[in-house]
Design an enzyme around this catalytic site. Sequence first.
Site: not given
Length: 237
Positions: A43, A70, A190
Amino acid sequence: MTHLSVNINKVATIRNARGGNMPDLIKLAQDCENFGAEGITVHPRPDERHIRYADVYSLKPVVKTEFNIEGYPSPSFIDLVTKVKPTQVTLVPDGPDAITSNAGWDVITHFQELSELVELFTSKGIRSSIFVGTDLENIEAAVKTGTDRIELYTEPYATMYASNKEQAVAPFIKAAEFARKQGLEVNAGHDLSLENLAWFKRNIPFLEEVSIGHALICDALYFGLKETISLYKACLK
């Protein structure tokens, strides 16, 4: 079978704290794959406080499983993804100053933007996934963008798990089943951990992928990376 994609951002954070190349991010990604991970997630953020754009280019020829990039679709992020051509791009609505992702997309509001992005990435042969919560109207809008997958934002589940795991997972079951009926594949991520992952998987057995970074790297400090990956994979059986 649900794939485990290891998010290696935290490893880059440790490396960046001292400069140099310790720990070696590229070797660690290879080790994760050798130890059984079916994917690597990164990320990158504009300030490169953990994963650097240069890391993404270096990882591309090395990652032999699925490579998932991401992030927020800024112009520089879009350019990076279209050049690297990962297996999957996961679109996340966090701004540059966000410490970590803290919400899913309001797909209805951002429908045109997300639809255009999905069309662009699809034209490059990149699978797309949109990071969302459990609201069914929002997921229905995601379907209409043409995305291949959604990734369910699981912090609310993780927060409630200890006090009421049945209630915690209920909206995610409903959202995942709705998405599946609409033809979408379902990822999740998450705050998933060794404590709560097996229950989530048991209730949503058709999950395609979970992306886990912070908890997994923390666990690796105690169990070692190889054993930790084995423990997470056991939760997904």
